[in-house]
Design a protein around this motif. Structure first.
Motif, mmCIF file in Angstrom:
data_model
loop_
_atom_site.group_PDB
_atom_site.id
_atom_site.type_symbol
_atom_site.label_atom_id
_atom_site.label_comp_id
_atom_site.label_asym_id
_atom_site.label_seq_id
_atom_site.Cartn_x
_atom_site.Cartn_y
_atom_site.Cartn_z
ATOM 1 N N SER A 5 71.850 91.615 12.277
ATOM 2 C CA SER A 5 71.463 91.488 13.677
ATOM 3 C C SER A 5 70.108 92.149 13.891
ATOM 4 C CB SER A 5 72.524 92.146 14.563
ATOM 5 O OG SER A 5 72.150 92.074 15.911
ATOM 6 N N VAL A 6 69.218 91.452 14.546
ATOM 7 C CA VAL A 6 67.887 91.962 14.858
ATOM 8 C C VAL A 6 67.764 92.054 16.365
ATOM 9 C CG1 VAL A 6 65.418 91.512 14.711
ATOM 10 C CG2 VAL A 6 66.892 90.960 12.777
ATOM 11 N N ARG A 7 67.298 93.188 16.842
ATOM 12 C CA ARG A 7 67.154 93.380 18.287
ATOM 13 C C ARG A 7 65.708 93.160 18.702
ATOM 14 N NH1 ARG A 7 71.224 95.765 21.146
ATOM 15 N NH2 ARG A 7 72.988 96.578 19.945
ATOM 16 N N LEU A 8 65.539 92.572 19.864
ATOM 17 C CA LEU A 8 64.220 92.443 20.454
ATOM 18 C C LEU A 8 63.698 93.836 20.790
ATOM 19 C CD1 LEU A 8 62.319 90.083 21.466
ATOM 20 C CD2 LEU A 8 63.309 90.489 23.718
ATOM 21 N N PRO A 9 62.509 94.224 20.344
ATOM 22 C CA PRO A 9 61.994 95.564 20.647
ATOM 23 C C PRO A 9 61.956 95.841 22.142
ATOM 24 C CG PRO A 9 60.656 94.535 18.955
ATOM 25 C CD PRO A 9 61.592 93.467 19.464
ATOM 26 N N ALA A 10 62.091 97.103 22.473
ATOM 27 C CA ALA A 10 62.234 97.508 23.874
ATOM 28 C C ALA A 10 61.019 97.159 24.720
ATOM 29 C CB ALA A 10 62.510 99.013 23.945
ATOM 30 N N GLN A 11 59.853 97.030 24.114
ATOM 31 C CA GLN A 11 58.661 96.736 24.923
ATOM 32 C C GLN A 11 58.628 95.295 25.420
ATOM 33 O OE1 GLN A 11 58.585 97.455 21.629
ATOM 34 N NE2 GLN A 11 56.869 96.466 20.566
ATOM 35 N N PHE A 12 59.538 94.459 24.931
ATOM 36 C CA PHE A 12 59.592 93.074 25.378
ATOM 37 C C PHE A 12 60.759 92.873 26.336
ATOM 38 C CE2 PHE A 12 57.576 92.814 21.174
ATOM 39 C CZ PHE A 12 56.405 92.159 21.510
ATOM 40 N N ILE A 13 60.473 92.220 27.456
ATOM 41 C CA ILE A 13 61.535 91.881 28.402
ATOM 42 C C ILE A 13 62.277 90.665 27.866
ATOM 43 C CG2 ILE A 13 62.056 91.222 30.786
ATOM 44 C CD1 ILE A 13 59.402 92.501 31.591
ATOM 45 N N HIS A 14 63.607 90.700 27.937
ATOM 46 C CA HIS A 14 64.398 89.576 27.447
ATOM 47 C C HIS A 14 63.995 88.318 28.213
ATOM 48 C CE1 HIS A 14 67.755 87.016 26.371
ATOM 49 N NE2 HIS A 14 68.142 87.902 25.475
ATOM 50 N N PRO A 15 63.757 87.197 27.531
ATOM 51 C CA PRO A 15 63.272 86.000 28.237
ATOM 52 C C PRO A 15 64.258 85.416 29.228
ATOM 53 C CG PRO A 15 63.792 85.507 25.934
ATOM 54 C CD PRO A 15 63.843 86.989 26.073
ATOM 55 N N PHE A 16 65.550 85.757 29.129
ATOM 56 C CA PHE A 16 66.524 85.259 30.096
ATOM 57 C C PHE A 16 66.720 86.211 31.263
ATOM 58 C CE2 PHE A 16 68.972 82.818 26.556
ATOM 59 C CZ PHE A 16 67.903 81.976 26.408
ATOM 60 N N ALA A 17 66.237 87.451 31.133
ATOM 61 C CA ALA A 17 66.377 88.415 32.219
ATOM 62 C C ALA A 17 65.506 87.993 33.396
ATOM 63 C CB ALA A 17 65.975 89.804 31.749
ATOM 64 N N ALA A 19 63.402 89.524 35.178
ATOM 65 C CA ALA A 19 62.022 90.000 35.064
ATOM 66 C C ALA A 19 61.266 89.332 33.926
ATOM 67 C CB ALA A 19 62.015 91.520 34.866
ATOM 68 N N GLY A 20 61.985 88.719 32.980
ATOM 69 C CA GLY A 20 61.331 88.088 31.847
ATOM 70 C C GLY A 20 61.105 86.607 32.000
ATOM 71 N N ARG A 21 61.663 86.007 33.034
ATOM 72 C CA ARG A 21 61.587 84.552 33.161
ATOM 73 C C ARG A 21 60.200 84.064 33.579
ATOM 74 N NH1 ARG A 21 67.512 83.167 35.943
ATOM 75 N NH2 ARG A 21 68.725 84.341 34.388
ATOM 76 N N ALA A 22 59.451 84.906 34.281
ATOM 77 C CA ALA A 22 58.113 84.494 34.702
ATOM 78 C C ALA A 22 57.202 84.298 33.497
ATOM 79 C CB ALA A 22 57.518 85.520 35.658
ATOM 80 N N ASP A 23 57.342 85.160 32.481
ATOM 81 C CA ASP A 23 56.505 85.037 31.284
ATOM 82 C C ASP A 23 57.352 85.366 30.055
ATOM 83 O OD1 ASP A 23 54.508 84.789 29.442
ATOM 84 O OD2 ASP A 23 53.440 86.613 30.015
ATOM 85 N N PRO A 24 58.110 84.383 29.563
ATOM 86 C CA PRO A 24 58.952 84.643 28.397
ATOM 87 C C PRO A 24 58.205 84.598 27.076
ATOM 88 C CG PRO A 24 59.194 82.358 29.066
ATOM 89 C CD PRO A 24 58.254 82.996 30.054
ATOM 90 N N TYR A 25 56.933 84.198 27.100
ATOM 91 C CA TYR A 25 56.233 83.888 25.856
ATOM 92 C C TYR A 25 55.979 85.091 24.955
ATOM 93 C CZ TYR A 25 55.833 79.499 28.275
ATOM 94 O OH TYR A 25 56.144 78.339 28.943
ATOM 95 N N PRO A 26 55.682 86.299 25.467
ATOM 96 C CA PRO A 26 55.544 87.432 24.539
ATOM 97 C C PRO A 26 56.804 87.676 23.711
ATOM 98 C CG PRO A 26 54.578 87.982 26.665
ATOM 99 C CD PRO A 26 55.295 86.671 26.851
ATOM 100 N N ALA A 27 57.979 87.593 24.346
ATOM 101 C CA ALA A 27 59.222 87.784 23.599
ATOM 102 C C ALA A 27 59.419 86.663 22.583
ATOM 103 C CB ALA A 27 60.410 87.844 24.559
#
Length: 401
Positions: A5-17, A19-27
């Motif tokens: 299992s690999v976790r998305l680093p904390a500095q990235f907002i989850h793309p489904f959250a 706050a992350g839906r406006a710009d999911p591309y960094p994640a």
């Protein structure tokens, strides 16, 4: 088959959250580079982000679209349609569907649609400003379906209300109360289309819908499933594609000028590039029927997979300078219309309609501008759309098409 299992680093907002839906591309970029076949613990989905792997998910028969639809986050039944079936049933339904949305049907409608676009732009010119979705995209999508379905002028408001309400069903993660409203609206839409199709058949009125309704390869329920899918999967994505395209295009004034002067072929290339960067449908669901080894990693049997099309469309392994707008990008193997057996049946329609609209709009309003500041993206996951996108038309500077 197991995988660490690999976790998305904390500095990235989850793309489904939210706050992350406006710009999911960094994640998505991080996942693409570091864990391209990623098991997301929050959603219990496998996120596939590489272009080659997404193309495999869309084309390989070991990935079931029918099961992918049944495994959506909310628990509701869907009618039999191209969306909810795998080959060979999918092929049996798709062939008659070409009568409604195939290239020949689209070509026959283009002169009337060009006139519809010009009338819409005439109305906007009088106002001097407009919201890209509410006053441009949605009326355009309604005009398109009015031609496909031979809707009388007095029915356009009712149809648009039903289409907009039923489009809730696009979002697989909509809250249960809204999902229930979407199911009710979809039922009402199907009943409406059933009555309308029967009336066209009785009057022998020529239209793509009438041709589909008369096709004896389909049971009545199957025909209505195709019509319902065409509206739910087509009306709002087409409407929102207008605002998404203008959001991407308008800051680049050189691109605006190029598209304003584009011929039909250049306009279609431009539309593909705009859809690559901001397609309304950002992902599609499948379920594996057996273990699968993708280039980016393994998947177990029964895996609930999301092919993240919006990430694949920015894969640097396929697209040079993937974040940049290149209106003449060719080849452009974007996956904004999906791929494989389930490649979007309405792709010719969307390409033609946007290639018709955008150059006319930009010639009519050459100083067209959008809002400044951060884009106002809606919180829904599907379709990806702007909540609002006010346009200053500057009609006094324009010229007739």
């Amino acid at each position: 088959m197991t995988t660490a299992s690999v976790r998305l680093p904390a500095q990235f907002i989850h793309p489904f959250a939210p706050a992350g839906r406006a710009d999911p591309y960094p994640a998505y970029r991080w996942l693409q580079a570091n864990d391209p076949v990623h098991h997301d613990e929050a959603s219990r989905l496998w996120l596939v982000t590489g272009h080659a792997d997404c193309a495999t998910v869309l084309r390989d028969p070991r990935f079931s679209a029918a099961q992918g639809q049944r495994e959506r986050a909310r628990d509701d039944a869907l009618p039999t349609s191209m969306l909810t079936t795998d080959p060979p049933d999918h092929h049996r339904l798709r062939a008659p569907g070409m009568l409604l949305l195939g290239p020949a049907a689209v070509r026959a409608l283009l002169p009337a649609l060009a006139a519809d676009v010009d009338r819409l732009l005439d109305r906007l010119a009088a106002a001097g400003r407009a919201d890209a979705a509410a006053e441009l995209g949605r009326p355009l999508a309604t005009a398109v379906f009015a031609r496909l379905f031979d809707l009388p002028p007095g029915e356009l408001g009712r149809f648009e209300t039903l289409a907009r309400a039923a489009s809730i069903n696009l979002d697989p993660m909509v809250p249960p109360a809204r999902a229930a409203l979407g199911r009710t609206a979809a039922t009402a839409l199907t009943r409406y289309l059933d009555v309308h199709a029967a009336d066209l058949t009785r009057r022998q009125a020529p239209s793509p819908l009438a041709a589909l309704a008369a096709d004896d390869r389909l049971a009545r329920a199957e025909m209505l499933g195709i019509l319902s899918l065409a509206v739910i999967g087509g009306w709002q994505p087409l409407a929102e594609a207008v605002g998404n395209a203008l959001h991407t295009l308008l800051p680049d004034r050189a691109a605006v000028r190029r598209l304003a002067g584009a011929d039909e072929e250049a306009a279609r290339l431009a539309v593909d590039e705009l859809l690559r960067l901001q397609a309304p449908i950002p992902f599609t669901a499948r379920v594996t029927t057996e273990p699968v080894q993708l280039a980016g990693g393994p998947l177990p049997a029964g895996a609930r997979v999301l092919a993240v099309l919006c990430a694949a469309n920015r894969d640097p392994a396929v697209f040079a300078e993937p974040e940049e707008l290149r209106l003449d990008r060719h080849p452009n193997p974007h996956l904004g219309f999906g791929g494989g057996p389930h490649f979007c049946l309405a792709a010719p329609l969307v390409r033609q309609v946007l290639a018709l609209l955008l150059p006319r709009l930009l010639r009519r309003f050459p100083a067209l501008t959008g809002p400044s500041g951060a884009p106002d993206w809606d919180q829904c996951l599907v379709p990806r759309r702007l909540r609002s996108f006010p346009l200053e038309l500057n009609s006094a500077l324009g010229e007739a098409c």
